[in-house]
Structures are given as C-alpha cells and as structure tokens.
Scaffold this motif. Structure first.
Motif, PDB file in Angstrom:
ATOM      1  N   MET A 136       0.719  -1.070  -0.241  1.00  0.00           N
ATOM      2  CA  MET A 136       0.046  -0.151  -0.144  1.00  0.00           C
ATOM      3  C   MET A 136       1.051   1.115  -0.089  1.00  0.00           C
ATOM      4  O   MET A 136       0.985   1.644  -0.764  1.00  0.00           O
ATOM      5  N   ASP A 137       2.036   1.183   0.577  1.00  0.00           N
ATOM      6  CA  ASP A 137       2.746   2.294   1.044  1.00  0.00           C
ATOM      7  C   ASP A 137       3.581   2.557  -0.504  1.00  0.00           C
ATOM      8  O   ASP A 137       3.703   3.699  -0.769  1.00  0.00           O
ATOM      9  N   SER A 138       3.792   1.291  -1.084  1.00  0.00           N
ATOM     10  CA  SER A 138       4.236   1.335  -2.571  1.00  0.00           C
ATOM     11  C   SER A 138       4.224   2.233  -3.368  1.00  0.00           C
ATOM     12  O   SER A 138       4.120   3.284  -4.004  1.00  0.00           O
ATOM     13  N   ALA A 139       2.713   1.984  -3.279  1.00  0.00           N
ATOM     14  CA  ALA A 139       1.665   2.273  -3.973  1.00  0.00           C
ATOM     15  C   ALA A 139       1.063   3.524  -4.237  1.00  0.00           C
ATOM     16  O   ALA A 139       1.656   4.530  -4.790  1.00  0.00           O
ATOM     17  N   TRP A 140       1.569   4.222  -2.902  1.00  0.00           N
ATOM     18  CA  TRP A 140       1.036   5.768  -2.536  1.00  0.00           C
ATOM     19  C   TRP A 140       2.061   6.380  -3.264  1.00  0.00           C
ATOM     20  O   TRP A 140       2.566   7.546  -3.691  1.00  0.00           O
ATOM     21  N   ASP A 141       3.767   5.723  -2.921  1.00  0.00           N
ATOM     22  CA  ASP A 141       4.492   6.879  -3.417  1.00  0.00           C
ATOM     23  C   ASP A 141       5.056   6.759  -4.507  1.00  0.00           C
ATOM     24  O   ASP A 141       4.816   7.709  -5.198  1.00  0.00           O
ATOM     25  N   GLU A 142       4.495   5.434  -5.672  1.00  0.00           N
ATOM     26  CA  GLU A 142       4.323   5.677  -7.318  1.00  0.00           C
ATOM     27  C   GLU A 142       3.935   6.961  -6.876  1.00  0.00           C
ATOM     28  O   GLU A 142       3.401   7.575  -8.526  1.00  0.00           O
ATOM     29  N   LEU A 143       2.210   6.470  -6.698  1.00  0.00           N
ATOM     30  CA  LEU A 143       1.466   7.854  -7.400  1.00  0.00           C
ATOM     31  C   LEU A 143       2.165   9.406  -7.153  1.00  0.00           C
ATOM     32  O   LEU A 143       1.788   9.864  -7.622  1.00  0.00           O
ATOM     33  N   THR A 144       2.739   9.994  -6.397  1.00  0.00           N
ATOM     34  CA  THR A 144       2.594  10.876  -5.658  1.00  0.00           C
ATOM     35  C   THR A 144       4.210  11.186  -6.360  1.00  0.00           C
ATOM     36  O   THR A 144       3.927  12.181  -6.477  1.00  0.00           O
ATOM     37  N   LEU A 145       4.640  10.297  -6.036  1.00  0.00           N
ATOM     38  CA  LEU A 145       6.095  10.429  -6.916  1.00  0.00           C
ATOM     39  C   LEU A 145       6.059  10.581  -8.395  1.00  0.00           C
ATOM     40  O   LEU A 145       6.753  11.489  -9.405  1.00  0.00           O
ATOM     41  N   ALA A 146       4.880   9.890  -9.635  1.00  0.00           N
ATOM     42  CA  ALA A 146       4.111  10.416 -11.106  1.00  0.00           C
ATOM     43  C   ALA A 146       3.581  11.515 -10.703  1.00  0.00           C
ATOM     44  O   ALA A 146       4.275  12.797 -12.005  1.00  0.00           O
ATOM     45  N   PHE A 147       2.774  11.267  -9.820  1.00  0.00           N
ATOM     46  CA  PHE A 147       2.378  13.309  -9.646  1.00  0.00           C
ATOM     47  C   PHE A 147       3.463  14.316  -9.604  1.00  0.00           C
ATOM     48  O   PHE A 147       3.445  15.249 -10.294  1.00  0.00           O
ATOM     49  N   SER A 148       4.322  14.489  -8.477  1.00  0.00           N
ATOM     50  CA  SER A 148       5.546  15.524  -8.947  1.00  0.00           C
ATOM     51  C   SER A 148       6.506  15.273  -9.780  1.00  0.00           C
ATOM     52  O   SER A 148       6.613  16.114  -9.836  1.00  0.00           O
ATOM     53  N   ARG A 149       6.463  14.016 -10.854  1.00  0.00           N
ATOM     54  CA  ARG A 149       7.012  15.118 -12.157  1.00  0.00           C
ATOM     55  C   ARG A 149       6.218  14.899 -13.166  1.00  0.00           C
ATOM     56  O   ARG A 149       6.702  14.669 -14.635  1.00  0.00           O
ATOM     57  N   THR A 150       5.016  15.317 -13.145  1.00  0.00           N
ATOM     58  CA  THR A 150       4.084  15.642 -14.607  1.00  0.00           C
ATOM     59  C   THR A 150       4.862  16.797 -14.625  1.00  0.00           C
ATOM     60  O   THR A 150       4.867  17.989 -14.100  1.00  0.00           O
ATOM     61  N   SER A 151       4.510  16.871 -16.007  1.00  0.00           N
ATOM     62  CA  SER A 151       4.828  18.464 -16.711  1.00  0.00           C
ATOM     63  C   SER A 151       4.354  18.942 -16.833  1.00  0.00           C
ATOM     64  O   SER A 151       2.572  18.841 -17.161  1.00  0.00           O
ATOM     65  N   MET A 152       3.963  20.002 -16.803  1.00  0.00           N
ATOM     66  CA  MET A 152       3.503  21.269 -16.812  1.00  0.00           C
ATOM     67  C   MET A 152       3.005  21.907 -18.281  1.00  0.00           C
ATOM     68  O   MET A 152       2.856  22.419 -18.592  1.00  0.00           O
ATOM     69  N   PHE A 153       4.001  21.494 -19.022  1.00  0.00           N
ATOM     70  CA  PHE A 153       3.757  21.685 -20.591  1.00  0.00           C
ATOM     71  C   PHE A 153       2.839  20.510 -21.436  1.00  0.00           C
ATOM     72  O   PHE A 153       3.692  19.136 -21.368  1.00  0.00           O
ATOM     73  N   PRO A 154       2.219  21.330 -22.266  1.00  0.00           N
ATOM     74  CA  PRO A 154       1.793  22.343 -22.256  1.00  0.00           C
ATOM     75  C   PRO A 154       0.070  22.219 -21.585  1.00  0.00           C
ATOM     76  O   PRO A 154      -0.053  23.813 -21.545  1.00  0.00           O
TER      77      PRO A 154
END
Length: 291
Positions: free
Chosen positions: A1-19
């Motif tokens: 569960m913790d690993s899935a949460w970390d993967e979710l938040t990590l993927a969110f933090s790597r989201t590109s703002m462009f475009p």
C-alpha cells in the motif's frame, strides 16, 4: 500500500506542466488582464503594449525571482516555446472572431478547470524557486523563501510596477499592503518547501507537493463555488493577531480609561472647592449679621 502511494505521488511530482497546465495558467492570467477596465481599448489601439502587459502577467513571477537573484530579468524571453504559446493565448483572447474564447471561458466548469490547473502550476513554481535559490545560497533559507514566494505569486507585484509606469497605479491596490489570498498561501508554501529542502521537515518532496497541491486546488474551487473572497486563514490570522499584537491594544485602551478617570476626578475636585468657598462666605455673612 505504501509503495503504491509513493508511486502515485512520485508520478504526480514528475508531471510536466507543458503544455496543458501552462495553457491554463496563461489563459487565466490573460483573462484577468482582459477584465481590467480599458484593457480591450488598449489592445485595439496599441497591440504591442497589450502584448507586453500580458507577458508580464504570465511570466511576472519568474521576472521578479530573477531580479532578486541578480539574474537578467528578460531571461524568460529565451524560452521561445512558452513565449509563442502565451502570445497565442493572448491573441485569441483579445482578437478571436465573435469573442468565442471569452464566451467559452464564461462557463463555470471551464473556469473551475482552468483555475485548478493554474494552482497546480503554483506548486511547481514554488518548488522551482526554492531549488533555484538553494543553488546560490545553500543555507540561506530566507532567500529560498523569498525567491519561492516571488516565483509563485510575484506576477501581481510586477504588474503593479507596469501600472505605475503607465500612470494608472493606485496605492490601495499594492500587493505588499493588502496581501491577497494567493500571496499568503504562496508564502506559506514557500516556507514549508524551504523547511523540507533544508531537512527541517521530515517528509518527502513528492508527498508534500501532492498534499499542498490538493489543498490549493480544493480551496480555490471552494472559494469560486461559494463566491467568497474571504481567506481560509482569516480566523487563524485573527487569533494570531490577538495573541501577538492584541496585548498592546489592551494596554492602550486601559491607559485611555485611566486617563479619563483621572481627568474626571480632577474636575470633580476642582468643582467641589468653589462650593466649599461659597458656604464659608455664607457662614461669615451670617455671623456678621448676628454680631
């Protein structure tokens, strides 16, 4: 569960703002410019001035952060892709036939989506400003807070300077004096991310970015739906103000009450003396008559 949460938040933090997120930010900024009195007339009369003002609205935070770090303030012009994208948003907003962009933006779901995406970019700007300032001042946490704050909410200050140059600046609209909700919440985020960056806050950056962004988006959408401009920090600010600055006001009011009491006692004593003197004179006259 913790690993899935970390993967979710990590993927969110790597989201590109462009475009897409950048488009939302430019759209909200340019629409705010268009709703200002006389903005459409300026765009028709002097398109270059209108375009430059729109660029200040879109990239004002980056300009102010460059000024604070003694970097070239026009460095944002080097990013040709973002300049072309923001310029396109400005053009279709002001010169689209039948004003289709404004008509589409008038729908509430579109405004909520654009405002929420703009708040996401605010988190990325704060984190970028704190990280960029730390490359110059590794232990200068005050500098990190200032640069993160400037990059996240410095656009209003830069546009105030632009209004000063044009002669339409009003002191009561100065951001440093009134500190609107975006400025306050950006300052709070800059402090939190600075503490996290300097290891004073034991939480991972991607988790903090996720929670802070959820807070920004939820608060902004709630304020828009309820049509309120009251800051969510109003009650906390009132309590904190009473704790830190209310004691001096209490002392001043107590001092005023004591002055009023003392002046009242003074007048009472001064009025009692003539009555005593008058009674003495009456007694003296009465004794003389008896003699």
């Amino acid at each position: 569960m913790d690993s899935a949460w970390d993967e979710l938040t990590l993927a969110f933090s790597r989201t590109s703002m462009f475009p897409f997120f950048d488009i939302a930010h430019y759209l909200v900024s340019v629409m705010a410019l268009k709703h200002q009195p006389g903005a459409e007339a300026v765009a028709l009369r002097n398109p270059l001035s209108s375009w430059f003002t729109a660029m200040l609205h879109c990239f004002g935070g980056g300009i102010l952060s460059c000024v604070l770090l003694a970097e070239p303030p026009l460095r944002f012009l080097a990013n040709h892709t973002n300049i072309l994208l923001a310029s396109s948003i400005w053009y279709i907003t002001f010169f689209c036939p039948c004003d289709l962009v404004c008509q589409g933006y008038s729908f509430l779901p579109v405004q909520l989506l654009a405002a929420g995406m703009k708040e996401v970019t605010r988190t990325w700007k704060i984190v970028g400003g704190v990280t960029h300032a730390s490359s110059y001042y590794k232990n200068g946490w005050i500098v990190m807070i200032a640069v993160g704050w400037a990059r996240g909410a410095g656009g209003t200050i830069v546009t105030n300077f632009e209004q000063l140059v044009k002669g339409s600046w009003k002191p009561e609209t100065e951001e440093w004096l009134k500190l609107s909700y975006p400025a306050k919440v950006t300052l709070l985020g800059s402090v939190i991310f600075t503490f996290q960056h300097t290891k004073y806050l034991s939480i991972s950056k991607h988790n903090l970015m996720f929670f802070y962004t959820i807070f920004l988006v939820t608060t902004k959408i709630t304020m828009m739906l309820t049509k309120t401009s009251v800051s969510p920090f109003a009650s906390f600010e009132d309590i904190l103000g009473r704790m830190l600055f209310g004691r001096q006001q209490q002392f001043s009011t107590c001092g005023k009450k004591n002055e009023i009491k003392s002046s009242f006692n003074g007048t009472g004593s001064s009025t009692s003396k003539p009555t005593i003197d008058a009674s003495d004179k009456v007694k003296k006259k009465h004794t003389k008559k008896t003699e």
